[in-house]
Design a protein around this motif. Sequence first.
Motif, PDB file in Angstrom:
ATOM      1  N   LEU A 316       0.835  -1.202   0.000  1.00 50.65           N
ATOM      2  CA  LEU A 316       0.000   0.000   0.000  1.00 50.65           C
ATOM      3  C   LEU A 316       0.868   1.249   0.000  1.00 50.65           C
ATOM      4  O   LEU A 316       0.577   2.226  -0.713  1.00 50.65           O
ATOM      5  CB  LEU A 316      -0.928  -0.001   1.215  1.00 50.65           C
ATOM      6  N   GLU A 317       1.952   1.234   0.761  1.00 48.06           N
ATOM      7  CA  GLU A 317       2.847   2.393   0.814  1.00 48.06           C
ATOM      8  C   GLU A 317       3.550   2.601  -0.533  1.00 48.06           C
ATOM      9  O   GLU A 317       3.692   3.730  -1.008  1.00 48.06           O
ATOM     10  CB  GLU A 317       3.887   2.192   1.927  1.00 48.06           C
ATOM     11  N   ILE A 318       3.975   1.493  -1.154  1.00 50.54           N
ATOM     12  CA  ILE A 318       4.604   1.594  -2.479  1.00 50.54           C
ATOM     13  C   ILE A 318       3.613   2.165  -3.482  1.00 50.54           C
ATOM     14  O   ILE A 318       3.948   3.043  -4.295  1.00 50.54           O
ATOM     15  CB  ILE A 318       5.106   0.212  -2.955  1.00 50.54           C
ATOM     16  N   SER A 319       2.374   1.676  -3.410  1.00 52.41           N
ATOM     17  CA  SER A 319       1.347   2.141  -4.344  1.00 52.41           C
ATOM     18  C   SER A 319       1.076   3.630  -4.167  1.00 52.41           C
ATOM     19  O   SER A 319       0.897   4.362  -5.156  1.00 52.41           O
ATOM     20  CB  SER A 319       0.056   1.347  -4.140  1.00 52.41           C
ATOM     21  N   LYS A 320       1.036   4.092  -2.946  1.00 49.74           N
ATOM     22  CA  LYS A 320       0.788   5.521  -2.704  1.00 49.74           C
ATOM     23  C   LYS A 320       1.892   6.379  -3.303  1.00 49.74           C
ATOM     24  O   LYS A 320       1.628   7.473  -3.807  1.00 49.74           O
ATOM     25  CB  LYS A 320       0.674   5.774  -1.196  1.00 49.74           C
ATOM     26  N   GLN A 321       3.135   5.877  -3.262  1.00 53.04           N
ATOM     27  CA  GLN A 321       4.267   6.647  -3.771  1.00 53.04           C
ATOM     28  C   GLN A 321       4.426   6.541  -5.285  1.00 53.04           C
ATOM     29  O   GLN A 321       4.793   7.513  -5.942  1.00 53.04           O
ATOM     30  CB  GLN A 321       5.562   6.169  -3.100  1.00 53.04           C
ATOM     31  N   ARG A 322       4.146   5.359  -5.836  1.00 55.04           N
ATOM     32  CA  ARG A 322       4.487   5.099  -7.240  1.00 55.04           C
ATOM     33  C   ARG A 322       3.291   4.947  -8.183  1.00 55.04           C
ATOM     34  O   ARG A 322       3.468   5.049  -9.397  1.00 55.04           O
ATOM     35  CB  ARG A 322       5.325   3.823  -7.344  1.00 55.04           C
ATOM     36  N   CYS A 323       2.101   4.687  -7.637  1.00 60.73           N
ATOM     37  CA  CYS A 323       0.968   4.353  -8.512  1.00 60.73           C
ATOM     38  C   CYS A 323      -0.220   5.301  -8.384  1.00 60.73           C
ATOM     39  O   CYS A 323      -0.878   5.623  -9.384  1.00 60.73           O
ATOM     40  CB  CYS A 323       0.474   2.926  -8.229  1.00 60.73           C
ATOM     41  N   ALA A 324      -0.513   5.727  -7.161  1.00 58.10           N
ATOM     42  CA  ALA A 324      -1.765   6.436  -6.897  1.00 58.10           C
ATOM     43  C   ALA A 324      -1.801   7.857  -7.429  1.00 58.10           C
ATOM     44  O   ALA A 324      -2.865   8.473  -7.446  1.00 58.10           O
ATOM     45  CB  ALA A 324      -2.057   6.436  -5.387  1.00 58.10           C
ATOM     46  N   SER A 325      -0.664   8.393  -7.876  1.00 55.32           N
ATOM     47  CA  SER A 325      -0.712   9.737  -8.454  1.00 55.32           C
ATOM     48  C   SER A 325      -1.529   9.737  -9.750  1.00 55.32           C
ATOM     49  O   SER A 325      -2.102  10.750 -10.139  1.00 55.32           O
ATOM     50  CB  SER A 325       0.699  10.255  -8.722  1.00 55.32           C
ATOM     51  N   CYS A 326      -1.584   8.578 -10.413  1.00 56.89           N
ATOM     52  CA  CYS A 326      -2.413   8.423 -11.625  1.00 56.89           C
ATOM     53  C   CYS A 326      -3.677   7.626 -11.316  1.00 56.89           C
ATOM     54  O   CYS A 326      -4.776   7.998 -11.726  1.00 56.89           O
ATOM     55  CB  CYS A 326      -1.642   7.713 -12.731  1.00 56.89           C
ATOM     56  N   HIS A 327      -3.492   6.506 -10.593  1.00 55.77           N
ATOM     57  CA  HIS A 327      -4.611   5.603 -10.315  1.00 55.77           C
ATOM     58  C   HIS A 327      -5.348   6.047  -9.049  1.00 55.77           C
ATOM     59  O   HIS A 327      -5.266   5.394  -8.002  1.00 55.77           O
ATOM     60  CB  HIS A 327      -4.107   4.167 -10.184  1.00 55.77           C
ATOM     61  N   ALA A 328      -6.067   7.152  -9.199  1.00 56.72           N
ATOM     62  CA  ALA A 328      -6.802   7.727  -8.081  1.00 56.72           C
ATOM     63  C   ALA A 328      -8.105   8.328  -8.581  1.00 56.72           C
ATOM     64  O   ALA A 328      -8.274   8.571  -9.773  1.00 56.72           O
ATOM     65  CB  ALA A 328      -5.957   8.802  -7.389  1.00 56.72           C
ATOM     66  N   ALA A 329      -9.029   8.533  -7.658  1.00 59.11           N
ATOM     67  CA  ALA A 329     -10.302   9.153  -8.039  1.00 59.11           C
ATOM     68  C   ALA A 329     -10.063  10.537  -8.624  1.00 59.11           C
ATOM     69  O   ALA A 329     -10.746  10.956  -9.571  1.00 59.11           O
ATOM     70  CB  ALA A 329     -11.219   9.238  -6.817  1.00 59.11           C
ATOM     71  N   LYS A 330      -9.062  11.230  -8.069  1.00 50.37           N
ATOM     72  CA  LYS A 330      -8.659  12.541  -8.594  1.00 50.37           C
ATOM     73  C   LYS A 330      -7.142  12.526  -8.777  1.00 50.37           C
ATOM     74  O   LYS A 330      -6.393  12.881  -7.864  1.00 50.37           O
ATOM     75  CB  LYS A 330      -9.081  13.653  -7.637  1.00 50.37           C
ATOM     76  N   PRO A 331      -6.665  12.105  -9.942  1.00 47.02           N
ATOM     77  CA  PRO A 331      -5.215  12.004 -10.167  1.00 47.02           C
ATOM     78  C   PRO A 331      -4.502  13.337  -9.962  1.00 47.02           C
ATOM     79  O   PRO A 331      -5.021  14.400 -10.336  1.00 47.02           O
ATOM     80  CB  PRO A 331      -5.119  11.557 -11.631  1.00 47.02           C
ATOM     81  N   THR A 332      -3.325  13.255  -9.366  1.00 46.14           N
ATOM     82  CA  THR A 332      -2.507  14.458  -9.178  1.00 46.14           C
ATOM     83  C   THR A 332      -1.425  14.567 -10.251  1.00 46.14           C
ATOM     84  O   THR A 332      -0.779  15.597 -10.364  1.00 46.14           O
ATOM     85  CB  THR A 332      -1.836  14.429  -7.789  1.00 46.14           C
ATOM     86  N   GLN A 333      -1.237  13.497 -11.021  1.00 46.31           N
ATOM     87  CA  GLN A 333      -0.227  13.507 -12.077  1.00 46.31           C
ATOM     88  C   GLN A 333      -0.696  14.381 -13.235  1.00 46.31           C
ATOM     89  O   GLN A 333      -1.812  14.239 -13.727  1.00 46.31           O
ATOM     90  CB  GLN A 333       0.037  12.087 -12.578  1.00 46.31           C
ATOM     91  N   VAL A 334       0.164  15.294 -13.668  1.00 44.06           N
ATOM     92  CA  VAL A 334      -0.166  16.175 -14.780  1.00 44.06           C
ATOM     93  C   VAL A 334      -0.456  15.354 -16.040  1.00 44.06           C
ATOM     94  O   VAL A 334       0.272  14.415 -16.364  1.00 44.06           O
ATOM     95  CB  VAL A 334       0.996  17.155 -15.059  1.00 44.06           C
TER      96      VAL A 334
END
Length: 389
Positions: A316-334
């Motif tokens: 879960l911690e790895i996912s928060k750092q490496r995956c969730a910036s895109c794979h999220a309800a509101k992505p933070t990745q540009v």
Amino acid sequence: MEAYLVDWLNLFFRWFHVIAGVAWIGASFYFVWLDLNLKTPPQWKKDKGIKGDLWAIHGGGIYEVAKYELEPQSMPEKLHWFKWEAYTTWLTGFALLCIMYYWGADQYLIDPTKMLLTQFEAIAISLGFLVGGFVFYELLVKSPLQYSPKLFGAILFAGLVFSAYALGEIFSDRAAYLHVGALIGTIMAGNVFFGIMPAQRELVRAIEAGEKPDARPAQFAKLRSTHNNYFTLPLIFIMISNHYPMTYGHEHAWLILALISFNAAFVRHYFNLKHQGQNKPWILVAGLVFLFGIIGYMLPKPVDMTDELIADNQVLEISKQRCASCHAAKPTQVGFAAAPGGIMLETLDELLVNKPRILQAVQSNYMPLANMTNMTEDERTKMIRWASE
């Protein structure tokens, strides 16, 4: 708003590109089939300058098709040209390259674990490969090697394999494959623009001027058309490969591309021979055996499960750092307006539901895209072990 606009531009030009590509490849396949199936015509047709003819049935009607050696007895009032299928395919393909890999260079083109590049540097390298590869082909096809098909093919294939390897060392895995496809597409469109169309225009000019046409430009145009015919199946594979990360995400992705492309061109050779009345089924059998060999070579390596089990909270911690910036309800990745594929990886429940997808994506190096979040090999191994449990 920018991500939404990019998605629509991507959709429009991809759709347009596929439509144009179908038209170009369809016309190419048809005319190669037509040329290879022409039969010796009766004498009265030979007297009119007809080289070959054939009869076909389609759409409820019977067609009589004839090809002249060079010039007809008189120039027809309406002559159909086939060029915009090729030009439109290349133009829409280059537009897609600009939208996906130049505009979104940080997400799709640059892999910081391979080479630290600015957006300008990455685009310059990309354009340099396309121009340089096209010049390499033009020098090759205009050299005496054009009269030695096997040697010509071997040198050209070696050049494309080198490009695949070099691009794989510079760009993201998916971008490397795409650029080899873009190079092949550029060569094919260049064959039409710089070779086939000038020869056809010269033929028409000579006929209209009442001159005896020179056969050499037409023969050279036919050679270029034949090259395009063998390029077609490898190019189609590259076009669809972005849906299959097991290919471009392989540790020897350049070799996989070389093997599959060689096999595709080899199988295409079977059909070209068959159109000429030479049925050699052993080519298809050899191609199938070769394909099974490729599949066996690509089998994922088993993960060492002897180490300690990976805890859910670690993943879960790895996912928060490496995956969730895109794979999220509101992505933070540009550049991302929504989670890719609708897959969200922000909570443990979401990770558990998507375990099979995570395993495939991480094991094939498909995700993170171009490794934009700098996932380490240790983190990747942990996610693979967890998803394999």
